[in-house]
Design a protein around this motif. Structure first.
Motif, PDB file in Angstrom:
ATOM      1  N   THR A   1      14.668  -2.545  -4.345  1.00 14.06           N
ATOM      2  CA  THR A   1      13.248  -2.899  -4.339  1.00 14.06           C
ATOM      3  C   THR A   1      12.770  -3.166  -2.910  1.00 14.06           C
ATOM      4  O   THR A   1      11.723  -2.660  -2.476  1.00 14.06           O
ATOM      5  N   ALA A   2      13.551  -3.940  -2.166  1.00 14.99           N
ATOM      6  CA  ALA A   2      13.173  -4.231  -0.780  1.00 14.99           C
ATOM      7  C   ALA A   2      13.147  -2.953   0.056  1.00 14.99           C
ATOM      8  O   ALA A   2      12.266  -2.757   0.895  1.00 14.99           O
ATOM      9  N   ALA A   3      14.106  -2.058  -0.179  1.00 17.33           N
ATOM     10  CA  ALA A   3      14.181  -0.826   0.606  1.00 17.33           C
ATOM     11  C   ALA A   3      13.019   0.105   0.287  1.00 17.33           C
ATOM     12  O   ALA A   3      12.462   0.757   1.174  1.00 17.33           O
ATOM     13  N   VAL A   4      12.624   0.182  -0.999  1.00 14.99           N
ATOM     14  CA  VAL A   4      11.495   1.027  -1.382  1.00 14.99           C
ATOM     15  C   VAL A   4      10.214   0.502  -0.732  1.00 14.99           C
ATOM     16  O   VAL A   4       9.387   1.273  -0.228  1.00 14.99           O
ATOM     17  N   ARG A   5      10.059  -0.823  -0.684  1.00 18.54           N
ATOM     18  CA  ARG A   5       8.881  -1.417  -0.057  1.00 18.54           C
ATOM     19  C   ARG A   5       8.792  -1.064   1.416  1.00 18.54           C
ATOM     20  O   ARG A   5       7.703  -0.976   1.964  1.00 18.54           O
TER      21      ARG A   5
END
Lengths: 221, 221, 221
Positions: free
Chosen positions: C33-37
């Protein structure tokens, strides 16, 4: 050349422990100070204290195969790091005003760690060149972990003669080992040389050369 | 399937050393170039050179239990990394103008490291899947350490087909191992495939998909 | 005190594996999730998923000398992490809308990891204090790796009662071990305590104290 009887080995180990604990305190204060400045909470401050004070030694121990690392196996490192972190957290304005003593303590820690790290790597049979490198890593690894955790470029990579001082101290220990000189004498000489060089660099603003002239104020092109 | 006589093992080890040293030089130049751009001092440049060129291999060795890691035990890695760092530091304008050759060299290093890392993990008895992963880690770990030290998001995580090229090379080596094919032949095939894929990705701007469409210019939401 | 027959050891190991895989999935989702953001590409998303879900356990295993780490030796960790990464990458708007369930899952992962990490460290003969510390590291190491890779200050160092919850869970496991209580019962109690404390901290906005009063909005002096 170097006789290394049982007593010398014993002495070498005790020396490593005492030097390590003193260095741990000094580095934990440097880590906690940086963490308090970045407004981390009390837990974050303690983690950065522990990382700053033990990451160099932990890296060295993992690399030379001495697992679990001393800082994990022996509760005293943790206790010293937490004590330093708590003191810095609750008296941070005081520690900030004591900037010069803290820098002094940091130089003491650097000298302790560089010497202790080199001794340990030699005791684990590393070659002299690599033992000196491990001594330097022990000295600068904690500060690098501190800065990486705080999302900064490690200050040791862009600042004054920090790592070079560690390397000089480590080199003296290795030189003494190669010449078969007494362990304590070379440890003291290496530590003093590292400490003196670091202090001189701080006082006189000695810096290493930078490619392409002086960097811009915030050091980014 | 795979006979693995003494001579083959010997050959495998020599191959690993030679590939490792070539890759080390290429990656050290990439690390030193990035460090010079960020105005690190000469020492910082050398540290980033060493980290960029050896961190992948060191991580692999620590993970597979091969301590002390080759890059710590064998002075040649250090010597090659320092030589590359010094050259880049003193001739950085030249190296900057040679951007294309440097990228080429970096692709060579990636291919070397991916193949050598996979070979070593196989030699240490890892499963084929994990050996390929260790090969990829050997290829991309150094660049990740370089970027983390410079407080950047690792370029390998957001850019073109870098890690995928390493993975393809590693996969070919593992496939050859499973099929019992000659070690040298599969190493060459894996290295060439990785190199060719990386070059094609650079030339044609191939990129992996990003969730939610194209990122904004500076890639931050 | 603690009898530890063969069956208990066996049970302890199975427990560690199951808890580890559940925690792996939860943490991989948080990493992805953090990487997609941050608009990483699919590969970067998978790397951050794997790092976020396994770095804590890998650090623990390297430190206690359990190499190769479970997450490297056993393909199931990789498979679970990649599955979570792929799901998050392709359905990231959905995962974003599911922020509350994801936080819940993350608290589950934290509880699983803290307990499993402590059990494993105890099984490797670490002292109770250090086993609890290793449990906490298993719980928070992945999130720290995720944030360092994304060039952020680890959220665990500046946010609410995250690591403290892990430490409480680990402490209960260690306490049960010292008192010779049944392994499964203390594992469940430790996990539930960690999970409940984390949820309460989220709901009520509990935070640890910060030196010198509240930090400025973006937390930088």
């Amino acid at each position: 050349m170097s006789p290394e009887p049982q007593a010398t080995l014993e002495l070498q180990r005790t020396l490593v422990l005492v030097l390590d604990l003193c260095g741990t305190f000094a580095f934990a204060v440097s880590g906690a100070t940086a963490a308090v400045r970045r407004h981390l909470d009390i837990f974050g401050v303690l983690v950065v204290s522990f990382a700053a004070s033990t990451f160099g030694g932990i890296s060295r121990d993992v690399l030379i195969g001495a697992t679990p690392p001393a800082a994990i196996e022996d509760w005293r490192y943790l206790a010293v790091a937490i004590a330093a972190g708590v003191v810095t957290f609750f008296w941070s304005p005081l520690v900030e005003r004591l900037r010069n003593p803290v820098r002094l303590l940091d130089a003491v820690g650097l000298a302790f760690f560089a010497v202790a790290g080199t001794e340990k790597a030699l005791a684990f049979g590393l070659s002299p060149l690599m033992a000196a490198l491990m001594g330097m890593l022990t000295g600068i690894g904690g500060g690098m972990a501190r800065d990486v955790l705080l999302a900064d470029v490690p200050v040791v990579l862009r600042a004054d003669l920090y790592a070079v001082a560690a390397l000089v101290g480590a080199g003296i220990v290795v030189g003494g080992h190669l010449l078969g000189l007494p362990v304590v004498a070379t440890a003291v000489a290496g530590g003093l040389a590292c400490f003196a060089l670091r202090l001189l660099a701080l006082r006189r603003g000695w810096r290493l050369p930078v490619a392409g002239g002086a960097p811009p104020p915030d050091g980014d092109a």
